[in-house]
Design an enzyme around this catalytic site. Structure first.
Site, PDB file in Angstrom:
ATOM      1  N   LYS A 132      -8.254 -11.553 -36.876  1.00 30.65           N
ATOM      2  CA  LYS A 132      -9.371 -12.290 -37.482  1.00 30.65           C
ATOM      3  C   LYS A 132      -9.160 -12.496 -38.993  1.00 30.65           C
ATOM      4  O   LYS A 132      -8.308 -11.831 -39.610  1.00 30.65           O
ATOM      5  CB  LYS A 132     -10.670 -11.527 -37.213  1.00 30.65           C
ATOM      6  CG  LYS A 132     -11.102 -11.532 -35.737  1.00 30.65           C
ATOM      7  CD  LYS A 132     -12.440 -10.811 -35.583  1.00 30.65           C
ATOM      8  CE  LYS A 132     -12.979 -10.900 -34.167  1.00 30.65           C
ATOM      9  NZ  LYS A 132     -14.295 -10.204 -34.051  1.00 30.65           N
ATOM     10  N   TYR A 174     -16.852 -18.840 -28.699  1.00 30.86           N
ATOM     11  CA  TYR A 174     -17.819 -17.740 -28.574  1.00 30.86           C
ATOM     12  C   TYR A 174     -19.102 -18.164 -27.868  1.00 30.86           C
ATOM     13  O   TYR A 174     -20.136 -17.516 -28.035  1.00 30.86           O
ATOM     14  CB  TYR A 174     -18.142 -17.187 -29.967  1.00 30.86           C
ATOM     15  CG  TYR A 174     -17.188 -16.105 -30.459  1.00 30.86           C
ATOM     16  CD1 TYR A 174     -16.895 -14.973 -29.691  1.00 30.86           C
ATOM     17  CD2 TYR A 174     -16.609 -16.187 -31.724  1.00 30.86           C
ATOM     18  CE1 TYR A 174     -16.060 -13.970 -30.158  1.00 30.86           C
ATOM     19  CE2 TYR A 174     -15.764 -15.183 -32.198  1.00 30.86           C
ATOM     20  CZ  TYR A 174     -15.497 -14.078 -31.409  1.00 30.86           C
ATOM     21  OH  TYR A 174     -14.679 -13.074 -31.876  1.00 30.86           O
ATOM     22  N   PHE A 195     -26.381 -12.927 -33.970  1.00 28.84           N
ATOM     23  CA  PHE A 195     -25.211 -12.976 -34.852  1.00 28.84           C
ATOM     24  C   PHE A 195     -24.312 -14.184 -34.591  1.00 28.84           C
ATOM     25  O   PHE A 195     -23.281 -14.340 -35.253  1.00 28.84           O
ATOM     26  CB  PHE A 195     -24.402 -11.676 -34.751  1.00 28.84           C
ATOM     27  CG  PHE A 195     -23.937 -11.325 -33.345  1.00 28.84           C
ATOM     28  CD1 PHE A 195     -22.773 -11.882 -32.817  1.00 28.84           C
ATOM     29  CD2 PHE A 195     -24.642 -10.411 -32.573  1.00 28.84           C
ATOM     30  CE1 PHE A 195     -22.324 -11.556 -31.539  1.00 28.84           C
ATOM     31  CE2 PHE A 195     -24.207 -10.078 -31.286  1.00 28.84           C
ATOM     32  CZ  PHE A 195     -23.048 -10.657 -30.768  1.00 28.84           C
ATOM     33  N   ARG A 254      -7.963  -3.722 -25.094  1.00 27.06           N
ATOM     34  CA  ARG A 254      -9.318  -3.316 -25.502  1.00 27.06           C
ATOM     35  C   ARG A 254      -9.296  -1.875 -26.018  1.00 27.06           C
ATOM     36  O   ARG A 254      -9.976  -1.535 -26.989  1.00 27.06           O
ATOM     37  CB  ARG A 254     -10.293  -3.438 -24.322  1.00 27.06           C
ATOM     38  CG  ARG A 254     -10.543  -4.847 -23.829  1.00 27.06           C
ATOM     39  CD  ARG A 254     -11.285  -5.721 -24.794  1.00 27.06           C
ATOM     40  NE  ARG A 254     -12.538  -5.156 -25.216  1.00 27.06           N
ATOM     41  CZ  ARG A 254     -13.446  -5.817 -25.959  1.00 27.06           C
ATOM     42  NH1 ARG A 254     -13.226  -7.072 -26.346  1.00 27.06           N
ATOM     43  NH2 ARG A 254     -14.554  -5.240 -26.332  1.00 27.06           N
ATOM     44  N   THR A 272     -16.306  -2.154 -30.895  1.00 24.65           N
ATOM     45  CA  THR A 272     -16.679  -3.337 -31.680  1.00 24.65           C
ATOM     46  C   THR A 272     -17.046  -2.961 -33.121  1.00 24.65           C
ATOM     47  O   THR A 272     -16.659  -3.644 -34.069  1.00 24.65           O
ATOM     48  CB  THR A 272     -17.877  -4.050 -31.001  1.00 24.65           C
ATOM     49  OG1 THR A 272     -17.517  -4.330 -29.642  1.00 24.65           O
ATOM     50  CG2 THR A 272     -18.241  -5.330 -31.719  1.00 24.65           C
ATOM     51  N   ARG A 292      -9.229  -1.112 -34.909  1.00 21.72           N
ATOM     52  CA  ARG A 292     -10.477  -1.261 -35.664  1.00 21.72           C
ATOM     53  C   ARG A 292     -10.810  -0.028 -36.494  1.00 21.72           C
ATOM     54  O   ARG A 292     -11.400  -0.140 -37.570  1.00 21.72           O
ATOM     55  CB  ARG A 292     -11.610  -1.627 -34.701  1.00 21.72           C
ATOM     56  CG  ARG A 292     -11.517  -3.094 -34.258  1.00 21.72           C
ATOM     57  CD  ARG A 292     -12.421  -3.400 -33.100  1.00 21.72           C
ATOM     58  NE  ARG A 292     -12.619  -4.835 -32.899  1.00 21.72           N
ATOM     59  CZ  ARG A 292     -13.248  -5.351 -31.844  1.00 21.72           C
ATOM     60  NH1 ARG A 292     -13.727  -4.560 -30.903  1.00 21.72           N
ATOM     61  NH2 ARG A 292     -13.404  -6.654 -31.730  1.00 21.72           N
ATOM     62  N   ASN A 301     -14.242  -7.025 -38.024  1.00 23.11           N
ATOM     63  CA  ASN A 301     -13.602  -5.928 -37.297  1.00 23.11           C
ATOM     64  C   ASN A 301     -12.152  -6.238 -36.896  1.00 23.11           C
ATOM     65  O   ASN A 301     -11.608  -5.648 -35.965  1.00 23.11           O
ATOM     66  CB  ASN A 301     -14.458  -5.507 -36.096  1.00 23.11           C
ATOM     67  CG  ASN A 301     -14.721  -6.645 -35.142  1.00 23.11           C
ATOM     68  OD1 ASN A 301     -14.126  -7.718 -35.261  1.00 23.11           O
ATOM     69  ND2 ASN A 301     -15.582  -6.422 -34.175  1.00 23.11           N
ATOM     70  N   HIS A 334      -9.851  -9.682 -32.180  1.00 20.86           N
ATOM     71  CA  HIS A 334     -10.552 -10.054 -30.950  1.00 20.86           C
ATOM     72  C   HIS A 334      -9.620  -9.752 -29.782  1.00 20.86           C
ATOM     73  O   HIS A 334      -8.403  -9.907 -29.913  1.00 20.86           O
ATOM     74  CB  HIS A 334     -10.876 -11.559 -30.936  1.00 20.86           C
ATOM     75  CG  HIS A 334     -11.293 -12.051 -29.575  1.00 20.86           C
ATOM     76  ND1 HIS A 334     -12.592 -11.943 -29.123  1.00 20.86           N
ATOM     77  CD2 HIS A 334     -10.576 -12.573 -28.540  1.00 20.86           C
ATOM     78  CE1 HIS A 334     -12.645 -12.406 -27.875  1.00 20.86           C
ATOM     79  NE2 HIS A 334     -11.443 -12.790 -27.500  1.00 20.86           N
ATOM     80  N   GLU A 389      -9.444 -17.996 -22.373  1.00 15.81           N
ATOM     81  CA  GLU A 389      -9.197 -17.908 -23.817  1.00 15.81           C
ATOM     82  C   GLU A 389      -7.753 -18.284 -24.168  1.00 15.81           C
ATOM     83  O   GLU A 389      -7.503 -18.894 -25.212  1.00 15.81           O
ATOM     84  CB  GLU A 389      -9.536 -16.493 -24.306  1.00 15.81           C
ATOM     85  CG  GLU A 389     -11.035 -16.201 -24.216  1.00 15.81           C
ATOM     86  CD  GLU A 389     -11.423 -14.824 -24.718  1.00 15.81           C
ATOM     87  OE1 GLU A 389     -10.529 -14.015 -25.064  1.00 15.81           O
ATOM     88  OE2 GLU A 389     -12.637 -14.556 -24.775  1.00 15.81           O
TER      89      GLU A 389
HETATM   90  N1  UDP Z   1     -20.610  -9.057 -33.635  1.00 16.47           N
HETATM   91  C1  UDP Z   1     -21.404  -9.019 -34.753  1.00 16.47           C
HETATM   92  N2  UDP Z   1     -22.575  -8.294 -34.698  1.00 16.47           N
HETATM   93  C2  UDP Z   1     -22.957  -7.627 -33.580  1.00 16.47           C
HETATM   94  C3  UDP Z   1     -22.127  -7.674 -32.444  1.00 16.47           C
HETATM   95  C4  UDP Z   1     -20.961  -8.408 -32.492  1.00 16.47           C
HETATM   96  O1  UDP Z   1     -21.080  -9.608 -35.777  1.00 16.47           O
HETATM   97  O2  UDP Z   1     -24.019  -6.987 -33.594  1.00 16.47           O
HETATM   98  C5  UDP Z   1     -19.360  -9.839 -33.673  1.00 16.47           C
HETATM   99  C6  UDP Z   1     -18.144  -8.952 -33.803  1.00 16.47           C
HETATM  100  O3  UDP Z   1     -17.229  -9.592 -34.680  1.00 16.47           O
HETATM  101  C7  UDP Z   1     -17.584  -8.937 -32.402  1.00 16.47           C
HETATM  102  C8  UDP Z   1     -17.956 -10.336 -31.903  1.00 16.47           C
HETATM  103  O4  UDP Z   1     -19.223 -10.592 -32.481  1.00 16.47           O
HETATM  104  O5  UDP Z   1     -16.199  -8.688 -32.402  1.00 16.47           O
HETATM  105  C9  UDP Z   1     -18.049 -10.485 -30.408  1.00 16.47           C
HETATM  106  O6  UDP Z   1     -18.926  -9.504 -29.897  1.00 16.47           O
HETATM  107  P1  UDP Z   1     -18.537  -8.658 -28.612  1.00 16.47           P
HETATM  108  O7  UDP Z   1     -19.746  -7.912 -28.205  1.00 16.47           O
HETATM  109  O8  UDP Z   1     -17.891  -9.554 -27.611  1.00 16.47           O
HETATM  110  O9  UDP Z   1     -17.480  -7.594 -29.199  1.00 16.47           O
HETATM  111  P2  UDP Z   1     -15.908  -7.441 -28.956  1.00 16.47           P
HETATM  112  O10 UDP Z   1     -15.595  -7.944 -27.577  1.00 16.47           O
HETATM  113  O11 UDP Z   1     -15.224  -8.256 -30.031  1.00 16.47           O
HETATM  114  O12 UDP Z   1     -15.643  -5.976 -29.120  1.00 16.47           O
HETATM  115 MG    MG Z   2     -16.112  -9.669 -26.600  1.00 23.51          MG
END
Ligand code: UDP
Ligand code: MG
Length: 136
Positions: free
Chosen positions: A12, A52, A60, A88, A94, A105, A115, A118, A129
């Site tokens: 990112k 997204y 968010f 993952r 996250t 992370r 973070n 992705h 994707e």
């Molecule tokens: N995100 C955020 N605030 C939140 C939750 C998620 O800014 O409260 C952002 C964060 O960058 C995250 C992305 O949205 O990586 C996608 O969210 P997801 O729950 O899919 O998390 P990930 O799969 O990236 O762990």
């Molecule tokens: Mg996700």
């Protein structure tokens, strides 16, 4: 039985901006991921909104899409056994403050929004994707 999968990883903007691309790629390679394709690009906000879309009802969403389109990113197709779940796991939670030691992370994430990486969350989404970034 082997279970070779592909998944999409994105470095990112916060991480690219800090010059962490190679450090993150090294972490991936050292865990056995092959980087099959990669490209450094900057996407439009409208493209981030498509990418997204699953989060479009979240509070968010707008900030997330602005952020992902705010600077260069590195999109990569990763391949290895159990690539989706193993990526993952290597990414970590996250929110970097919840991420386990040794995860990307935990090491590089700044905050829940910045973070650093992705990763696709299922084999099905990985296909969608990968096609999003590498359809040609
Ligand atoms: N995100 C955020 N605030 C939140 C939750 C998620 O800014 O409260 C952002 C964060 O960058 C995250 C992305 O949205 O990586 C996608 O969210 P997801 O729950 O899919 O998390 P990930 O799969 O990236 O762990
Ligand atoms: Mg996700």
């Amino acid at each position: 039985m082997s279970n070779i999968e592909q998944t999409l990883s994105i470095i990112k903007p916060d991480a690219v901006q800090r010059g962490l691309d190679n450090a993150i790629k090294d972490m991936l390679k050292s865990k056995g991921f092959l980087i099959i394709k990669e490209k450094k690009i900057q996407i439009e906000k409208s493209e981030a909104e498509k990418f997204y879309k699953v989060h479009e009802t979240k509070s968010f969403y707008n900030d997330l899409c602005s952020y992902l389109s705010s600077g260069p990113i590195v999109a990569m197709i990763l391949e290895k056994e159990n690539a989706v779940l193993d990526n993952r796991e290597l990414m970590g939670a996250t929110d970097p403050k919840d991420a386990l030691e040794g995860t990307i992370r935990e090491k590089y994430g700044i905050s829940i929004d910045k973070n650093s990486v992705h990763g696709s969350d299922s084999v099905e989404n990985a296909k969608i994707e990968i096609n999003f970034f590498f359809k040609d």
